[in-house]
Design an enzyme around this catalytic site. Structure first.
Site, PDB file in Angstrom:
ATOM      1  N   ALA A  66       0.863  -1.177   0.000  1.00  0.00           N
ATOM      2  CA  ALA A  66       0.000   0.000   0.000  1.00  0.00           C
ATOM      3  C   ALA A  66       0.902   1.231   0.000  1.00  0.00           C
ATOM      4  O   ALA A  66       2.060   1.165   0.436  1.00  0.00           O
ATOM      5  CB  ALA A  66      -0.892  -0.010   1.232  1.00  0.00           C
ATOM      6  N   GLY A 109       0.680  -5.078   0.893  1.00  0.00           N
ATOM      7  CA  GLY A 109      -0.517  -5.106   0.052  1.00  0.00           C
ATOM      8  C   GLY A 109      -0.256  -5.740  -1.308  1.00  0.00           C
ATOM      9  O   GLY A 109      -1.173  -6.276  -1.922  1.00  0.00           O
ATOM     10  N   GLU A 112      -0.610  -9.342  -0.756  1.00  0.00           N
ATOM     11  CA  GLU A 112      -2.034  -9.598  -0.512  1.00  0.00           C
ATOM     12  C   GLU A 112      -2.840  -9.530  -1.812  1.00  0.00           C
ATOM     13  O   GLU A 112      -3.757 -10.324  -2.028  1.00  0.00           O
ATOM     14  CB  GLU A 112      -2.562  -8.597   0.521  1.00  0.00           C
ATOM     15  CG  GLU A 112      -1.974  -8.887   1.913  1.00  0.00           C
ATOM     16  CD  GLU A 112      -2.202  -7.778   2.922  1.00  0.00           C
ATOM     17  OE1 GLU A 112      -2.040  -6.598   2.547  1.00  0.00           O
ATOM     18  OE2 GLU A 112      -2.520  -8.078   4.086  1.00  0.00           O
ATOM     19  N   GLU A 132       4.877  -5.262   7.008  1.00  0.00           N
ATOM     20  CA  GLU A 132       4.185  -4.190   7.728  1.00  0.00           C
ATOM     21  C   GLU A 132       4.703  -4.008   9.147  1.00  0.00           C
ATOM     22  O   GLU A 132       4.698  -2.907   9.691  1.00  0.00           O
ATOM     23  CB  GLU A 132       2.670  -4.466   7.767  1.00  0.00           C
ATOM     24  CG  GLU A 132       1.965  -4.334   6.423  1.00  0.00           C
ATOM     25  CD  GLU A 132       1.892  -5.645   5.643  1.00  0.00           C
ATOM     26  OE1 GLU A 132       2.684  -6.573   5.930  1.00  0.00           O
ATOM     27  OE2 GLU A 132       1.039  -5.725   4.740  1.00  0.00           O
TER      28      GLU A 132
HETATM   29  C1  HXC Z   1       5.131   4.353  -1.108  1.00  0.00           C
HETATM   30  C2  HXC Z   1       7.072   3.386  -1.867  1.00  0.00           C
HETATM   31  C3  HXC Z   1       6.668   2.130  -1.348  1.00  0.00           C
HETATM   32  C4  HXC Z   1       5.405   2.049  -0.703  1.00  0.00           C
HETATM   33  C5  HXC Z   1       8.596   1.902  -2.287  1.00  0.00           C
HETATM   34  N1  HXC Z   1       8.268   3.203  -2.431  1.00  0.00           N
HETATM   35  N2  HXC Z   1       7.665   1.248  -1.624  1.00  0.00           N
HETATM   36  N3  HXC Z   1       6.297   4.490  -1.737  1.00  0.00           N
HETATM   37  N4  HXC Z   1       4.686   3.196  -0.589  1.00  0.00           N
HETATM   38  N5  HXC Z   1       4.935   0.922  -0.215  1.00  0.00           N
HETATM   39  C6  HXC Z   1       9.039   4.259  -3.100  1.00  0.00           C
HETATM   40  C7  HXC Z   1      10.225   4.699  -2.276  1.00  0.00           C
HETATM   41  O1  HXC Z   1       9.852   5.642  -1.320  1.00  0.00           O
HETATM   42  C8  HXC Z   1      11.115   5.284  -3.351  1.00  0.00           C
HETATM   43  O2  HXC Z   1      10.649   6.573  -3.674  1.00  0.00           O
HETATM   44  C9  HXC Z   1      10.840   4.399  -4.549  1.00  0.00           C
HETATM   45  O3  HXC Z   1       9.602   3.756  -4.293  1.00  0.00           O
HETATM   46  C10 HXC Z   1      11.890   3.312  -4.722  1.00  0.00           C
HETATM   47  O4  HXC Z   1      12.024   2.634  -3.491  1.00  0.00           O
HETATM   48  P1  HXC Z   1      13.428   2.418  -2.760  1.00  0.00           P
HETATM   49  O5  HXC Z   1      13.136   2.141  -1.338  1.00  0.00           O
HETATM   50  O6  HXC Z   1      14.365   3.511  -3.086  1.00  0.00           O
HETATM   51  O7  HXC Z   1      13.927   1.101  -3.529  1.00  0.00           O
HETATM   52  P2  HXC Z   1      14.857  -0.054  -2.970  1.00  0.00           P
HETATM   53  O8  HXC Z   1      15.989   0.489  -2.198  1.00  0.00           O
HETATM   54  O9  HXC Z   1      15.137  -0.921  -4.154  1.00  0.00           O
HETATM   55  O10 HXC Z   1      13.942  -0.873  -1.930  1.00  0.00           O
HETATM   56  C11 HXC Z   1      12.809  -1.553  -2.397  1.00  0.00           C
HETATM   57  C12 HXC Z   1      11.908  -1.968  -1.211  1.00  0.00           C
HETATM   58  C13 HXC Z   1      11.606  -0.722  -0.327  1.00  0.00           C
HETATM   59  C14 HXC Z   1      12.648  -3.015  -0.352  1.00  0.00           C
HETATM   60  C15 HXC Z   1      10.662  -2.580  -1.779  1.00  0.00           C
HETATM   61  O11 HXC Z   1      11.106   0.309  -1.197  1.00  0.00           O
HETATM   62  C16 HXC Z   1      10.576  -0.958   0.723  1.00  0.00           C
HETATM   63  O12 HXC Z   1      10.866  -1.534   1.785  1.00  0.00           O
HETATM   64  N6  HXC Z   1       9.340  -0.500   0.483  1.00  0.00           N
HETATM   65  C17 HXC Z   1       8.257  -0.577   1.452  1.00  0.00           C
HETATM   66  C18 HXC Z   1       7.713  -1.972   1.545  1.00  0.00           C
HETATM   67  C19 HXC Z   1       6.605  -2.050   2.594  1.00  0.00           C
HETATM   68  O13 HXC Z   1       6.818  -1.771   3.772  1.00  0.00           O
HETATM   69  N7  HXC Z   1       5.403  -2.448   2.162  1.00  0.00           N
HETATM   70  C20 HXC Z   1       4.252  -2.548   3.017  1.00  0.00           C
HETATM   71  C21 HXC Z   1       3.491  -1.257   3.003  1.00  0.00           C
HETATM   72  S1  HXC Z   1       2.163  -1.264   4.148  1.00  0.00           S
HETATM   73  P3  HXC Z   1      11.684   7.812  -3.862  1.00  0.00           P
HETATM   74  O14 HXC Z   1      10.792   9.008  -4.042  1.00  0.00           O
HETATM   75  O15 HXC Z   1      12.537   7.852  -2.659  1.00  0.00           O
HETATM   76  O16 HXC Z   1      12.452   7.428  -5.109  1.00  0.00           O
HETATM   77  C22 HXC Z   1       1.006  -2.192   3.419  1.00  0.00           C
HETATM   78  C23 HXC Z   1      -0.221  -2.370   4.240  1.00  0.00           C
HETATM   79  C24 HXC Z   1      -1.239  -3.139   3.477  1.00  0.00           C
HETATM   80  O17 HXC Z   1       1.143  -2.683   2.345  1.00  0.00           O
HETATM   81  C25 HXC Z   1      -2.522  -3.105   4.210  1.00  0.00           C
HETATM   82  C26 HXC Z   1      -3.661  -3.577   3.417  1.00  0.00           C
HETATM   83  C27 HXC Z   1      -3.551  -3.393   1.971  1.00  0.00           C
END
Ligand code: HXC
Length: 258
Positions: A66, A109, A112, A132
């Site tokens: 998400a 997400g 999911e 998460e």
């Molecule tokens: C918003 C995101 C994002 C996310 C990545 N980005 N994931 N933005 N929401 N979930 C953005 C980063 O901020 C970054 O933007 C760009 O995408 C590239 O990501 P990087 O982190 O620079 O890439 P990398 O170093 O290759 O790492 C990849 C990654 C990491 C390991 C996937 O991005 C990460 O940990 N993302 C979050 C994963 C996460 O926690 N997902 C769960 C979310 S909560 P900029 O502007 O800096 O270039 C969720 C709840 C669901 O899903 C509930 C019900 C649906």
């Protein structure tokens, strides 16, 4: 609806494809993305020409979860008001079989969303995770429910509590995905599987999908009855007559979807 976060196309006859397209944020699932996804799924679902749907992202990311930037300042009240995760249920209600083609990150997400689909074709670079816990929350759209049913308590608990992702091969071993193929072929593989599904009698496909899904939400007894009634229902279709006649006459069936 004009789409800004997704693209739709037909890669094969009778196959509809939806591509998540927010490359700058690894296909993070924003509210707008979910609105568009629901619209695209429902458009394909109501199109009699479409017999199977493929959902995919890019080679680098199916979806990294998400959109965190939309949730940072949210309160319980705003989350309840948006109720954006209820939209996932609308995707689950798609009657047409859906295949997720997953490469790269399928996190939170994203994992999911892949699990809402009926089958998963993974590239060998795919990784599935529920991270998460690392941002102070927990899964909210099936990561504790569908994941547990798919891979069992031990692995689901470890993934949810550590946030550590699993590889495509581990996902295959655990029964989360149908197959793993080299990244350069994963979309072709998903299209081929979709084409095979799309070549079957469409009403039978839909009722068969519905019956398999029923097994997750009911007792064996009620599920068996549901299955039996769907089976009997198919004897009201032209395709049942055609399918059985074609078998007896040793020819290929011509499905009408009626
Ligand atoms: C918003 C995101 C994002 C996310 C990545 N980005 N994931 N933005 N929401 N979930 C953005 C980063 O901020 C970054 O933007 C760009 O995408 C590239 O990501 P990087 O982190 O620079 O890439 P990398 O170093 O290759 O790492 C990849 C990654 C990491 C390991 C996937 O991005 C990460 O940990 N993302 C979050 C994963 C996460 O926690 N997902 C769960 C979310 S909560 P900029 O502007 O800096 O270039 C969720 C709840 C669901 O899903 C509930 C019900 C649906």
């Amino acid at each position: 609806m004009t789409y800004t976060c997704i693209e739709t196309y037909m890669p094969r006859p009778r196959v509809g494809a939806i591509k998540l397209h927010r490359p700058d944020v690894l296909n993070a699932l924003s509210l707008q993305t979910m609105i568009e996804l629901v619209d695209a799924f429902s458009a394909f679902d109501s199109d009699p020409e479409i017999r199977c749907i493929v959902l995919h992202g890019s080679e680098k990311a199916f979806a990294a979860g998400a959109d965190i930037s939309e949730m940072t300042d949210a309160t319980t009240v705003t989350m309840l008001e948006r109720d954006q995760f209820a939209r996932w249920e609308r995707i689950r209600q798609t009657k047409t079989p859906v295949i997720a083609a997953v490469s790269g990150y399928a996190l939170g997400g994203g994992c999911e969303l892949a699990m809402v689909c009926d089958m998963i074709v993974a590239s060998d670079t795919a990784q599935f995770g529920q991270p998460e816990i690392n941002i102070g929350v927990m899964p909210g759209a099936g990561g504790t429910q569908r994941l547990t049913r798919a891979v069992g308590k031990a692995l689901a608990m470890e993934m949810v509590l550590t946030g550590r992702p699993i590889s495509a091969q581990q996902a295959l071993q655990a029964g989360l995905v149908n197959r793993v193929v080299p990244v350069q072929w994963y979309l072709e593989e998903a299209y081929a599987l979709a084409e095979e599904v799309a070549s079957k009698a469409p009403i039978a496909s839909r009722l068969a999908k519905e019956s398999v899904l029923k097994s997750f939400s009911t007792t064996l007894e009620v599920g068996m009855e549901f299955e039996r009634k769907n089976f009997y229902l198919l004897f009201a279709t032209d395709d049942q007559k055609e399918g059985m006649a074609a078998f007896i006459e040793k020819r290929k069936a011509q499905w009408k979807g009626k």
